[in-house]
Design a protein around this motif. Sequence first.
Motif, PDB file in Angstrom:
ATOM      1  N   MET A   1      21.230   8.628 -10.834  1.00 11.67           N
ATOM      2  CA  MET A   1      21.279   9.428  -9.582  1.00 11.67           C
ATOM      3  C   MET A   1      22.091  10.705  -9.756  1.00 11.67           C
ATOM      4  SD  MET A   1      20.588   9.498  -6.294  1.00 11.67           S
ATOM      5  CE  MET A   1      20.591   7.640  -5.499  1.00 11.67           C
ATOM      6  N   ASN A   2      21.125  11.827  -9.682  1.00 15.89           N
ATOM      7  CA  ASN A   2      21.735  12.962  -9.440  1.00 15.89           C
ATOM      8  C   ASN A   2      20.675  13.717  -8.525  1.00 15.89           C
ATOM      9  OD1 ASN A   2      19.774  14.642 -11.272  1.00 15.89           O
ATOM     10  ND2 ASN A   2      20.597  13.225 -12.663  1.00 15.89           N
ATOM     11  N   LEU A   3      21.075  15.034  -8.269  1.00 13.76           N
ATOM     12  CA  LEU A   3      20.325  15.746  -7.326  1.00 13.76           C
ATOM     13  C   LEU A   3      18.851  15.977  -7.615  1.00 13.76           C
ATOM     14  CD1 LEU A   3      22.820  18.505  -5.835  1.00 13.76           C
ATOM     15  CD2 LEU A   3      22.144  16.428  -4.919  1.00 13.76           C
ATOM     16  N   SER A   4      18.716  15.993  -8.970  1.00 13.55           N
ATOM     17  CA  SER A   4      17.218  15.934  -9.279  1.00 13.55           C
ATOM     18  C   SER A   4      16.342  14.601  -9.227  1.00 13.55           C
ATOM     19  CB  SER A   4      17.194  16.527 -10.820  1.00 13.55           C
ATOM     20  OG  SER A   4      17.221  15.252 -11.792  1.00 13.55           O
ATOM     21  N   THR A   5      17.076  13.637  -8.897  1.00 12.06           N
ATOM     22  CA  THR A   5      16.531  12.461  -8.564  1.00 12.06           C
ATOM     23  C   THR A   5      15.671  12.600  -7.330  1.00 12.06           C
ATOM     24  OG1 THR A   5      17.915  11.243  -9.616  1.00 12.06           O
ATOM     25  CG2 THR A   5      16.553   9.887  -8.182  1.00 12.06           C
ATOM     26  N   ALA A   6      15.931  13.449  -6.273  1.00 13.50           N
ATOM     27  CA  ALA A   6      15.373  13.590  -5.025  1.00 13.50           C
ATOM     28  C   ALA A   6      13.968  14.282  -5.283  1.00 13.50           C
ATOM     29  CB  ALA A   6      16.156  14.606  -4.100  1.00 13.50           C
ATOM     30  N   MET A   7      13.708  14.766  -6.581  1.00 12.18           N
ATOM     31  CA  MET A   7      12.405  15.533  -6.609  1.00 12.18           C
ATOM     32  C   MET A   7      11.330  14.487  -6.998  1.00 12.18           C
ATOM     33  SD  MET A   7      13.665  18.893  -8.844  1.00 12.18           S
ATOM     34  CE  MET A   7      15.112  19.818  -8.284  1.00 12.18           C
ATOM     35  N   ARG A   8      11.881  13.056  -7.353  1.00  9.68           N
ATOM     36  CA  ARG A   8      11.031  12.314  -7.890  1.00  9.68           C
ATOM     37  C   ARG A   8       9.953  11.844  -6.687  1.00  9.68           C
ATOM     38  NH1 ARG A   8      12.376   9.938 -12.760  1.00  9.68           N
ATOM     39  NH2 ARG A   8      11.111   8.021 -12.375  1.00  9.68           N
ATOM     40  N   LYS A   9       8.903  12.602  -6.398  1.00 13.32           N
ATOM     41  CA  LYS A   9       7.809  12.312  -5.133  1.00 13.32           C
ATOM     42  C   LYS A   9       6.422  11.905  -5.938  1.00 13.32           C
ATOM     43  CE  LYS A   9      10.520  13.328  -1.770  1.00 13.32           C
ATOM     44  NZ  LYS A   9      11.064  12.643  -0.763  1.00 13.32           N
ATOM     45  N   ALA A  10       5.799  11.267  -5.310  1.00 14.78           N
ATOM     46  CA  ALA A  10       4.234  10.953  -5.655  1.00 14.78           C
ATOM     47  C   ALA A  10       3.354  11.868  -4.961  1.00 14.78           C
ATOM     48  CB  ALA A  10       4.257   9.322  -5.211  1.00 14.78           C
ATOM     49  N   MET A  11       2.263  11.944  -5.922  1.00 21.86           N
ATOM     50  CA  MET A  11       0.894  12.640  -5.598  1.00 21.86           C
ATOM     51  C   MET A  11       0.270  11.876  -4.524  1.00 21.86           C
ATOM     52  SD  MET A  11      -0.243  14.600  -9.015  1.00 21.86           S
ATOM     53  CE  MET A  11      -0.256  13.015 -10.110  1.00 21.86           C
ATOM     54  N   LEU A  12       0.593  10.718  -4.730  1.00 17.69           N
ATOM     55  CA  LEU A  12      -0.294   9.653  -3.810  1.00 17.69           C
ATOM     56  C   LEU A  12       0.126   9.675  -2.222  1.00 17.69           C
ATOM     57  CD1 LEU A  12      -0.558   6.640  -5.692  1.00 17.69           C
ATOM     58  CD2 LEU A  12      -2.669   7.881  -5.167  1.00 17.69           C
ATOM     59  N   TYR A  13       1.240  10.401  -1.908  1.00 13.71           N
ATOM     60  CA  TYR A  13       1.630  10.245  -0.569  1.00 13.71           C
ATOM     61  C   TYR A  13       0.693  10.703   0.341  1.00 13.71           C
ATOM     62  CZ  TYR A  13       6.678   9.121  -1.175  1.00 13.71           C
ATOM     63  OH  TYR A  13       7.909   8.578  -1.546  1.00 13.71           O
ATOM     64  N   PRO A  14      -0.108  11.671   0.280  1.00 17.47           N
ATOM     65  CA  PRO A  14      -1.082  12.145   1.286  1.00 17.47           C
ATOM     66  C   PRO A  14      -2.135  11.016   1.378  1.00 17.47           C
ATOM     67  CG  PRO A  14      -0.638  13.878   0.005  1.00 17.47           C
ATOM     68  CD  PRO A  14      -0.141  12.773  -0.738  1.00 17.47           C
TER      69      PRO A  14
ATOM     70  N   TRP B   1       0.850  -1.095   0.100  1.00 17.77           N
ATOM     71  CA  TRP B   1       0.133   0.044   0.030  1.00 17.77           C
ATOM     72  C   TRP B   1       0.681   1.246   0.192  1.00 17.77           C
ATOM     73  CZ3 TRP B   1      -4.859   1.740  -0.839  1.00 17.77           C
ATOM     74  CH2 TRP B   1      -5.072   3.153  -0.060  1.00 17.77           C
ATOM     75  N   PHE B   2       1.906   1.394   0.659  1.00 17.23           N
ATOM     76  CA  PHE B   2       2.715   2.416   0.866  1.00 17.23           C
ATOM     77  C   PHE B   2       3.673   2.544  -0.311  1.00 17.23           C
ATOM     78  CE2 PHE B   2       1.225   1.610   5.379  1.00 17.23           C
ATOM     79  CZ  PHE B   2       0.799   3.228   5.668  1.00 17.23           C
ATOM     80  N   TRP B   3       4.170   1.188  -0.753  1.00 22.20           N
ATOM     81  CA  TRP B   3       5.049   1.182  -1.635  1.00 22.20           C
ATOM     82  C   TRP B   3       4.455   1.722  -3.028  1.00 22.20           C
ATOM     83  CZ3 TRP B   3       9.769   0.823  -3.570  1.00 22.20           C
ATOM     84  CH2 TRP B   3      10.025   0.475  -4.701  1.00 22.20           C
ATOM     85  N   SER B   4       3.060   1.639  -2.966  1.00 21.70           N
ATOM     86  CA  SER B   4       2.540   2.062  -4.399  1.00 21.70           C
ATOM     87  C   SER B   4       2.608   3.716  -4.622  1.00 21.70           C
ATOM     88  CB  SER B   4       0.784   1.764  -4.298  1.00 21.70           C
ATOM     89  OG  SER B   4       0.442   2.611  -3.317  1.00 21.70           O
ATOM     90  N   ALA B   5       2.945   4.222  -3.481  1.00 22.47           N
ATOM     91  CA  ALA B   5       3.330   5.820  -3.627  1.00 22.47           C
ATOM     92  C   ALA B   5       5.089   5.935  -3.734  1.00 22.47           C
ATOM     93  CB  ALA B   5       2.675   6.600  -2.536  1.00 22.47           C
ATOM     94  N   HIS B   6       5.686   5.272  -2.802  1.00 20.21           N
ATOM     95  CA  HIS B   6       7.122   5.273  -2.716  1.00 20.21           C
ATOM     96  C   HIS B   6       7.831   4.999  -4.319  1.00 20.21           C
ATOM     97  CE1 HIS B   6      10.764   6.132  -0.842  1.00 20.21           C
ATOM     98  NE2 HIS B   6      11.036   5.041  -0.933  1.00 20.21           N
ATOM     99  N   VAL B   7       7.260   3.776  -4.872  1.00 17.70           N
ATOM    100  CA  VAL B   7       7.787   3.359  -6.075  1.00 17.70           C
ATOM    101  C   VAL B   7       8.627   4.416  -6.913  1.00 17.70           C
ATOM    102  CG1 VAL B   7       5.607   3.036  -7.371  1.00 17.70           C
ATOM    103  CG2 VAL B   7       7.769   1.571  -7.735  1.00 17.70           C
ATOM    104  N   ILE B   8       7.553   5.439  -7.181  1.00 18.78           N
ATOM    105  CA  ILE B   8       8.155   6.493  -8.227  1.00 18.78           C
ATOM    106  C   ILE B   8       9.618   7.158  -7.883  1.00 18.78           C
ATOM    107  CG2 ILE B   8       7.029   8.426  -6.802  1.00 18.78           C
ATOM    108  CD1 ILE B   8       6.013   9.455  -9.556  1.00 18.78           C
ATOM    109  N   HIS B   9       9.905   7.142  -6.650  1.00 29.73           N
ATOM    110  CA  HIS B   9      11.212   7.473  -5.998  1.00 29.73           C
ATOM    111  C   HIS B   9      12.346   6.727  -6.512  1.00 29.73           C
ATOM    112  CE1 HIS B   9      13.839  10.169  -3.785  1.00 29.73           C
ATOM    113  NE2 HIS B   9      14.309   9.213  -3.292  1.00 29.73           N
TER     114      HIS B   9
END
Length: 314
Positions: free
Chosen positions: A144-157, A130-138
């Motif tokens: 791997m570069n600093l922009s990779t940190a921006m890979r966040k999911a709209m589903l987190y909330p 259930w939680f991986w379904s949001a986190h997988v996008i990351h």
Amino acid sequence: MDAGTLKQWFDAALRLFFWSGEVEWKQVVLIGMTPLFLLAFFVELAASRTRPALARQFEWREVLVNILLGSSYQLFDIAAHLLFVAVVVNWFYAHCVFDMPVNGWTILPLFVALEFCYYWFHRASHRIRWFWSAHVIHHSSERMNLSTAMRKAMLYPITGWWLFFMPLSLLGVPPAVVFFFYGVDLAYQYFVHTESVRRLPAWMEVVFVTPSHHRVHHGRNPCYIDKNFGGVLIVFDRLFGTFEPETEPVDYDIPRHIHSRNILTLNFHEFIDMWRDVLQPGPLGLRLRHLWEPPEWTREAREPAAPDSRGAAS
């Protein structure tokens, strides 16, 4: 525009943002840090011009996707805060059992407590589908570069990241403090998404999450899977047996690459696959296990309803 009209507009903006009386301090911190994030990214990019191995970590179409993913996450996160998250978090705080002081003596222990909560949130985000379904996008990037940190999911909330931090509210930590500390935690994590820093001083490698530790976390190498969950501190990984040092080149990505740069596909593919598995015929209890079992779990003697984006935990 006269001063009176400008004040009315500003007051209206504040009322919109301060829904239920609480600022979304996590996003305030992240938005406020954006100039520093961009500066660090361009410094890293400049460094890559003299290091071919580092240059291979940059692909401009993917960098653009990362920026779009980060922007959509922030907009959706603020909207979710206005619509329901702030109300729920304040409900927990209204039922707190202590009145926790926030001062120079308690800031450090409270931040360590938040990091403890973050460790378990992050660990659950890998071991509960259930939680991986949001986190997988990351994790669905081969670079791997600093922009990779921006890979966040709209589903987190929606999947409920905030649930893991509610023990702090129940203990009497004001929601604004919880959100602010979490924003600081996430801001720190931006700077460990890089190949440009190999190792930090030994004492820092023992206590803090470093780029080396976090590269391991993003690896799909068998020895790196489900390791190094800390956000700022690596001590909880050492305590709970999930620490792994960087000993071999990291192969980034999830085991089954998602061949898409569509931000909607990236945001929702695993969430949709999870519910497809739930809706397959079978006993209800067995079907519902797809929600809380590890992402690689499948029912005995059956194939997944759709290609598993995970294959194994990553």
